[in-house]
Design an enzyme around this catalytic site. Structure first.
Site, PDB file in Angstrom:
ATOM      1  N   ASP A 151       0.847  -1.200   0.000  1.00 28.59           N
ATOM      2  CA  ASP A 151       0.000   0.000   0.000  1.00 28.59           C
ATOM      3  C   ASP A 151       0.881   1.249   0.000  1.00 28.59           C
ATOM      4  O   ASP A 151       2.086   1.169   0.280  1.00 28.59           O
ATOM      5  CB  ASP A 151      -0.906   0.024   1.241  1.00 28.59           C
ATOM      6  CG  ASP A 151      -0.118   0.110   2.549  1.00 28.59           C
ATOM      7  OD1 ASP A 151       0.909  -0.599   2.680  1.00 28.59           O
ATOM      8  OD2 ASP A 151      -0.506   0.897   3.437  1.00 28.59           O
TER       9      ASP A 151
ATOM     10  N   GLU B 274       0.170  -1.244   5.672  1.00 28.89           N
ATOM     11  CA  GLU B 274       1.233  -0.869   6.612  1.00 28.89           C
ATOM     12  C   GLU B 274       1.077   0.579   7.030  1.00 28.89           C
ATOM     13  O   GLU B 274       1.293   0.943   8.182  1.00 28.89           O
ATOM     14  CB  GLU B 274       2.612  -1.081   5.970  1.00 28.89           C
ATOM     15  CG  GLU B 274       3.795  -0.924   6.923  1.00 28.89           C
ATOM     16  CD  GLU B 274       4.284   0.502   7.111  1.00 28.89           C
ATOM     17  OE1 GLU B 274       5.011   0.753   8.075  1.00 28.89           O
ATOM     18  OE2 GLU B 274       3.908   1.380   6.302  1.00 28.89           O
TER      19      GLU B 274
ATOM     20  N   ASP C 204      11.911  -1.456   4.158  1.00 27.13           N
ATOM     21  CA  ASP C 204      10.983  -0.328   4.251  1.00 27.13           C
ATOM     22  C   ASP C 204      11.686   0.868   4.886  1.00 27.13           C
ATOM     23  O   ASP C 204      11.058   1.685   5.541  1.00 27.13           O
ATOM     24  CB  ASP C 204       9.750  -0.759   5.070  1.00 27.13           C
ATOM     25  CG  ASP C 204       8.617   0.230   4.963  1.00 27.13           C
ATOM     26  OD1 ASP C 204       8.627   1.050   4.028  1.00 27.13           O
ATOM     27  OD2 ASP C 204       7.720   0.197   5.831  1.00 27.13           O
TER      28      ASP C 204
ATOM     29  N   HIS D 233       6.089   9.970   1.505  1.00 25.39           N
ATOM     30  CA  HIS D 233       4.766  10.521   1.811  1.00 25.39           C
ATOM     31  C   HIS D 233       4.515  11.887   1.187  1.00 25.39           C
ATOM     32  O   HIS D 233       3.644  12.622   1.657  1.00 25.39           O
ATOM     33  CB  HIS D 233       4.496  10.599   3.328  1.00 25.39           C
ATOM     34  CG  HIS D 233       4.487   9.254   3.990  1.00 25.39           C
ATOM     35  ND1 HIS D 233       3.908   9.025   5.205  1.00 25.39           N
ATOM     36  CD2 HIS D 233       4.980   8.052   3.594  1.00 25.39           C
ATOM     37  CE1 HIS D 233       4.063   7.747   5.544  1.00 25.39           C
ATOM     38  NE2 HIS D 233       4.714   7.140   4.555  1.00 25.39           N
TER      39      HIS D 233
HETATM   40 ZN   LIG Z   1       6.764   2.201   4.343  1.00 25.22          ZN
END
Ligand SMILES: [Zn+2]
Length: 417
Positions: A82, A175, A198, A381
């Site tokens: 995701d 996540e 990650d 993000h």
């Molecule tokens: Zn991540």
């Protein structure tokens, strides 16, 4: 054969944003299945027939050990499919920009520019190709760069018939909204230990997280007309402020960094009659974490002494714990990661404490030890997210070394033997 940056761009175009307000359980958004199904079909195309997506949108696949490597531990590789709901991940138009230094014009028409002054770490990538967005969406390198690295490494291992122990591949939904580990099938996954891919910069890995708790504070007041309130009114709002004043004022997210923990007031609402506050409590050290929880209890007791029993009701719930508390007895897993990074050409791998948690820290406490490796993404993000192509390739090399029998034998088996 694919190239890792082509993979990243292909995956980035798939809209798989998770949804805070979506379906309960996993996946929170049905569209996450699009990414899951693509990965399953690509794994099948690579000849991994056992790859599948379960009803919760988790993708699992297993590469059996090559002949002669059955004695090696089974290593898990995990990334999340995701992207964060904090910035749109729909209609992502990735592009490769050769970076010559200075500002990067991502979008001429809309005048979207990534300024070198704002992102000084760009300096490290002068002369390199960067996978960028067109400035209107995020890229989703968090965590599709992790997926691309794992998929590329798997494709290369198979193409070269390189030896390796059993490998367990897992791609998880949700996540970004904190549910990535909630339906993970640790037993079915079948790994002895695992790594999430990650992280960020390709030179940095992580194996320390916060210990985390949430504290809900319910304050009961007594409302009456302010004109006739003398000796009667108990204002829950004022008492809430007083409660907060009993906590150390400089131990908040805005005043702390590194290994410094905090109390974070993240919700406060109410009226004279009642008020509710929600704090999150964070600390890397278990001892200080327990002290922080004790401080909050003391504050509640003090308020009740001042205003009567039951004025403040406190409910503290642990959320997750520092994976290091478990990993410290299995540091060969961390040593293997560092050795693999060095073998991939990273002269000085660094590790920094995560000021948060990872899926790996939930998994670690479910019995699957799981430090975090870098995935080469930067500026996660947001619209300025990017991934240097060279770093992605270093990531692939890191995974190749991580599973190479020589390294696993010399570091992990030596310790066990
Ligand atoms: Zn991540």
């Amino acid at each position: 054969m694919d190239r890792v940056e082509q993979r990243l761009m292909r995956y980035a175009k798939v809209y798989s944003e998770s949804d805070y307000y979506g379906q309960s359980g996993t996946p929170s958004a049905q569209r996450e299945f699009d990414m899951a199904h693509l990965l399953v079909s690509e794994l099948h195309a690579l000849g991994i027939d056992n790859a599948f997506c379960d009803a919760h949108c988790y993708v699992y696949a297993t590469l059996p050990a090559t002949p002669g490597c059955e004695h090696l531990p089974a290593i898990g590789l995990i990334a999340h499919l995701d992207t964060t709901p904090d910035m749109t991940g729909n209609h992502v138009k990735p592009q490769i920009i050769h970076y010559e230094g200075g500002d990067i014009v991502l979008n001429q028409a809309e005048n979207i520019v990534m300024e070198a002054a704002m992102f000084p770490e760009l300096q490290k990538f002068v002369g390199q190709d960067l996978v960028c967005t067109d400035g209107t969406t995020l890229l989703g390198a968090d965590d599709k760069a992790g997926i691309a690295i794992i998929m590329q490494a798997v494709e290369e291992l198979l193409a070269e018939q390189a030896p390796h122990g059993k490998l367990c591949i897992g791609f998880t939904p949700d996540e970004e909204i904190g549910r990535g580990a909630s339906n993970f099938d640790v037993a079915g996954f079948g790994a002895d230990f695992a790594y999430t891919l990650d992280g960020g910069d390709i030179t940095d890995y992580e194996y320390e997280t916060f210990n985390a708790a949430m504290a809900e504070v319910q304050v009961s007041g007594f409302s009456i007309h302010p004109g006739t309130a003398k000796d009667k009114m108990k204002n829950a709002l004022l008492m809430a402020m007083e409660f907060n004043a009993l906590l150390p004022a400089l131990e908040t997210p805005g005043h702390t960094e590194g290994y410094e923990g905090f109390f974070h007031l993240q919700e406060l609402h109410g009226k004279v009659e009642s008020a509710r506050m929600v704090y999150i409590i964070r600390d890397h050290s278990m001892e200080r974490f327990l002290q922080r929880k004790a401080t909050v209890s003391k504050a509640a007791k003090q308020m009740n002494r001042r205003y009567g029993e039951g004025t403040v009701a406190l409910r503290v719930q642990d959320q997750y714990y520092n994976m290091y508390e478990v990993l410290k007895d299995h540091m060969e897993i961390v040593a293997l990661a560092e050795a693999a990074m060095k073998a991939a050409g990273i002269a000085h791998p660094t590790h920094s404490p995560i000021r948060g948690g990872t899926d790996g820290c939930m998994l670690t406490y479910q019995g699957l030890l799981c430090p975090n490796l870098p995935s080469a993404g930067h500026n996660a993000h947001g619209r300025f997210e990017y991934a240097p192509v060279e770093s992605l390739r270093t990531g692939v090399k890191t995974v190749r070394h991580l599973v190479s029998p020589a390294l696993v034998e010399s570091i992990v088996l030596k310790k066990e033997g």
